[in-house]
Design a protein around this motif. Structure first.
Motif, PDB file in Angstrom:
ATOM      1  N   UNK A 118       1.329  -1.344  -0.183  1.00  0.00           N
ATOM      2  CA  UNK A 118       0.440  -0.118  -0.151  1.00  0.00           C
ATOM      3  C   UNK A 118       0.854   1.065  -0.004  1.00  0.00           C
ATOM      4  N   UNK A 119       1.556   0.931   0.608  1.00  0.00           N
ATOM      5  CA  UNK A 119       3.344   2.141   0.212  1.00  0.00           C
ATOM      6  C   UNK A 119       3.954   2.193  -0.633  1.00  0.00           C
ATOM      7  N   UNK A 120       4.970   3.509  -1.333  1.00  0.00           N
ATOM      8  CA  UNK A 120       5.773   2.650  -1.821  1.00  0.00           C
ATOM      9  C   UNK A 120       6.870   4.298  -1.043  1.00  0.00           C
ATOM     10  N   UNK A 121       8.439   3.492  -1.156  1.00  0.00           N
ATOM     11  CA  UNK A 121       8.944   5.062  -0.586  1.00  0.00           C
ATOM     12  C   UNK A 121       9.976   5.243  -1.556  1.00  0.00           C
ATOM     13  N   UNK A 122      10.653   6.571  -2.013  1.00  0.00           N
ATOM     14  CA  UNK A 122      11.420   7.097  -2.941  1.00  0.00           C
ATOM     15  C   UNK A 122      12.486   7.874  -2.128  1.00  0.00           C
ATOM     16  N   UNK A 123      13.608   7.077  -2.036  1.00  0.00           N
ATOM     17  CA  UNK A 123      14.654   8.218  -1.935  1.00  0.00           C
ATOM     18  C   UNK A 123      14.946   8.823  -3.162  1.00  0.00           C
ATOM     19  N   UNK A 124      15.084  10.041  -2.185  1.00  0.00           N
ATOM     20  CA  UNK A 124      16.057  11.959  -2.763  1.00  0.00           C
ATOM     21  C   UNK A 124      16.875  12.243  -2.141  1.00  0.00           C
ATOM     22  N   UNK A 125      17.689  13.032  -2.743  1.00  0.00           N
ATOM     23  CA  UNK A 125      18.907  12.972  -2.972  1.00  0.00           C
ATOM     24  C   UNK A 125      18.974  14.689  -2.875  1.00  0.00           C
ATOM     25  N   UNK A 126      19.670  15.324  -2.025  1.00  0.00           N
ATOM     26  CA  UNK A 126      19.580  16.969  -2.695  1.00  0.00           C
ATOM     27  C   UNK A 126      19.650  17.637  -4.099  1.00  0.00           C
ATOM     28  N   UNK A 127      19.365  18.764  -4.638  1.00  0.00           N
ATOM     29  CA  UNK A 127      19.638  18.861  -5.714  1.00  0.00           C
ATOM     30  C   UNK A 127      21.048  20.016  -4.932  1.00  0.00           C
ATOM     31  N   UNK A 128      21.847  20.816  -6.325  1.00  0.00           N
ATOM     32  CA  UNK A 128      22.616  21.910  -5.908  1.00  0.00           C
ATOM     33  C   UNK A 128      22.087  23.051  -6.382  1.00  0.00           C
ATOM     34  N   UNK A 129      22.060  24.089  -4.981  1.00  0.00           N
ATOM     35  CA  UNK A 129      21.594  25.099  -4.772  1.00  0.00           C
ATOM     36  C   UNK A 129      22.004  26.543  -5.785  1.00  0.00           C
ATOM     37  N   UNK A 130      21.574  26.405  -6.814  1.00  0.00           N
ATOM     38  CA  UNK A 130      22.083  26.631  -8.383  1.00  0.00           C
ATOM     39  C   UNK A 130      22.673  28.209  -7.850  1.00  0.00           C
ATOM     40  N   UNK A 131      21.537  29.051  -7.446  1.00  0.00           N
ATOM     41  CA  UNK A 131      22.024  30.490  -6.730  1.00  0.00           C
ATOM     42  C   UNK A 131      22.885  30.961  -5.857  1.00  0.00           C
ATOM     43  N   UNK A 132      23.207  29.829  -5.542  1.00  0.00           N
ATOM     44  CA  UNK A 132      24.095  30.226  -4.211  1.00  0.00           C
ATOM     45  C   UNK A 132      25.669  29.785  -4.863  1.00  0.00           C
ATOM     46  N   UNK A 133      25.493  29.039  -5.465  1.00  0.00           N
ATOM     47  CA  UNK A 133      26.775  27.834  -6.449  1.00  0.00           C
ATOM     48  C   UNK A 133      27.551  29.059  -6.581  1.00  0.00           C
ATOM     49  N   UNK A 134      25.979  29.689  -7.543  1.00  0.00           N
ATOM     50  CA  UNK A 134      27.037  30.936  -8.714  1.00  0.00           C
ATOM     51  C   UNK A 134      27.195  32.323  -7.403  1.00  0.00           C
ATOM     52  N   UNK A 135      26.927  32.474  -6.444  1.00  0.00           N
ATOM     53  CA  UNK A 135      27.270  33.797  -5.587  1.00  0.00           C
ATOM     54  C   UNK A 135      28.487  33.156  -4.354  1.00  0.00           C
ATOM     55  N   UNK A 136      28.633  32.106  -5.120  1.00  0.00           N
ATOM     56  CA  UNK A 136      29.948  31.233  -4.313  1.00  0.00           C
ATOM     57  C   UNK A 136      31.308  31.445  -5.114  1.00  0.00           C
ATOM     58  N   UNK A 137      31.407  31.346  -6.445  1.00  0.00           N
ATOM     59  CA  UNK A 137      31.990  31.570  -7.480  1.00  0.00           C
ATOM     60  C   UNK A 137      33.377  32.653  -7.300  1.00  0.00           C
ATOM     61  N   UNK A 138      33.953  32.087  -8.519  1.00  0.00           N
ATOM     62  CA  UNK A 138      34.942  33.179  -8.515  1.00  0.00           C
ATOM     63  C   UNK A 138      34.693  34.417  -9.706  1.00  0.00           C
ATOM     64  N   UNK A 139      34.479  33.874 -10.446  1.00  0.00           N
ATOM     65  CA  UNK A 139      33.712  34.876 -11.361  1.00  0.00           C
ATOM     66  C   UNK A 139      32.078  35.565 -10.865  1.00  0.00           C
ATOM     67  N   UNK A 140      31.987  35.939  -9.294  1.00  0.00           N
ATOM     68  CA  UNK A 140      30.796  36.511  -8.712  1.00  0.00           C
ATOM     69  C   UNK A 140      30.536  37.654  -9.738  1.00  0.00           C
TER      70      UNK A 140
END
Ligand code: C5P
Length: 228
Positions: A118-140
């Protein structure tokens, strides 16, 4: 003739939802029409900027004169965003409703109903945070994010402003006539200034006129860092 206010600026906008496949016929996604991001791209182009619009799956026409990059997943969107910044970007506006999680594993064949379960379990993993990655980048570039919230809008928006190291955040309450599929929206812009957090309210109006008002405010507040 007076020069256009965004002339010479390279602006990248992310828009729409991302779509995270579970199997060949199913996916996880967010509710997002892409209208706000497309309106921002169109307004930025009209103000004289060179615009790249990175869009998830939406049913909207590309604004005239805008370079559009279509993506599906958050991973694809991050790669496209990084490539755009690599090529040269002065202002990055993140209006996309990125899925926070993706399936831990993609099923090559359609997932079948399990007899007696009666139930199904899906395992999910976190996606990258796009805007935080860009804000932390070298050429910001100058980085502007969005916060769509159903409650405690200001509190969550300020938390994201700090945590993701954004220059500005556009906060909106999602509900009845605002946000999501609506043609109208009302927002509050927050940014850190000398002497503390500043706020600027933009009342309920069409997303097209809101996009123009937002860009004018973003250009005004960040004039120093966006100067050619
Ligand atoms: O944390 P939350 O998703 O509410 O933050 C919203 C802001 O972060 C938006 O600007 C959105 O485009 C961006 N975001 C992102 N990548 C994610 C999640 C959110 O760029 N994985």
């Amino acid at each position: 003739t007076t020069p256009k206010p965004a002339a010479g600026l390279r602006i990248t906008v992310t828009a729409g939802p991302t779509r995270e496949p579970l199997d060949p016929v199913r996916y996880l996604t967010n509710r997002s029409s892409g209208k706000m991001g497309f309106a921002l791209a169109e307004a930025a182009q009209a103000l004289g900027a060179s615009v790249t619009l990175i869009s998830g799956p939406v049913t909207l026409e590309t604004p005239h004169g805008v370079r559009r990059v279509d993506v599906t997943t958050a991973d694809d969107m991050l790669a496209a965003a990084q490539q755009s910044v690599q090529k040269g970007c002065d202002l990055f506006i993140s209006s996309a409703a990125v899925a926070d999680y993706k399936a831990a594993s993609y099923a090559e064949h359609k997932l079948k109903k399990q007899n007696g379960e009666e139930t199904l379990t899906l395992t999910l993993v976190k996606n990258p945070d796009i805007v935080a990655t860009i804000a932390a980048g070298e050429r910001r570039p100058t980085v502007v994010g969005f916060a769509a919230e159903t409650q405690d809008v200001e509190h969550y928006a300020l938390d994201k402003l700090t945590r993701k190291k954004l220059d500005m955040i556009v906060a909106n309450q999602v509900g009845a006539n605002e946000g999501f599929d609506s043609d109208d929206n009302a927002v509050t812009l927050y940014w850190q200034a000398e002497g503390g957090v500043k706020a600027h309210e933009l009342p309920l109006q069409s997303k097209v006129s809101l996009a123009h008002a937002l860009l004018h405010e973003i250009l005004r507040v960040n004039a120093a860092s966006l100067a050619p």
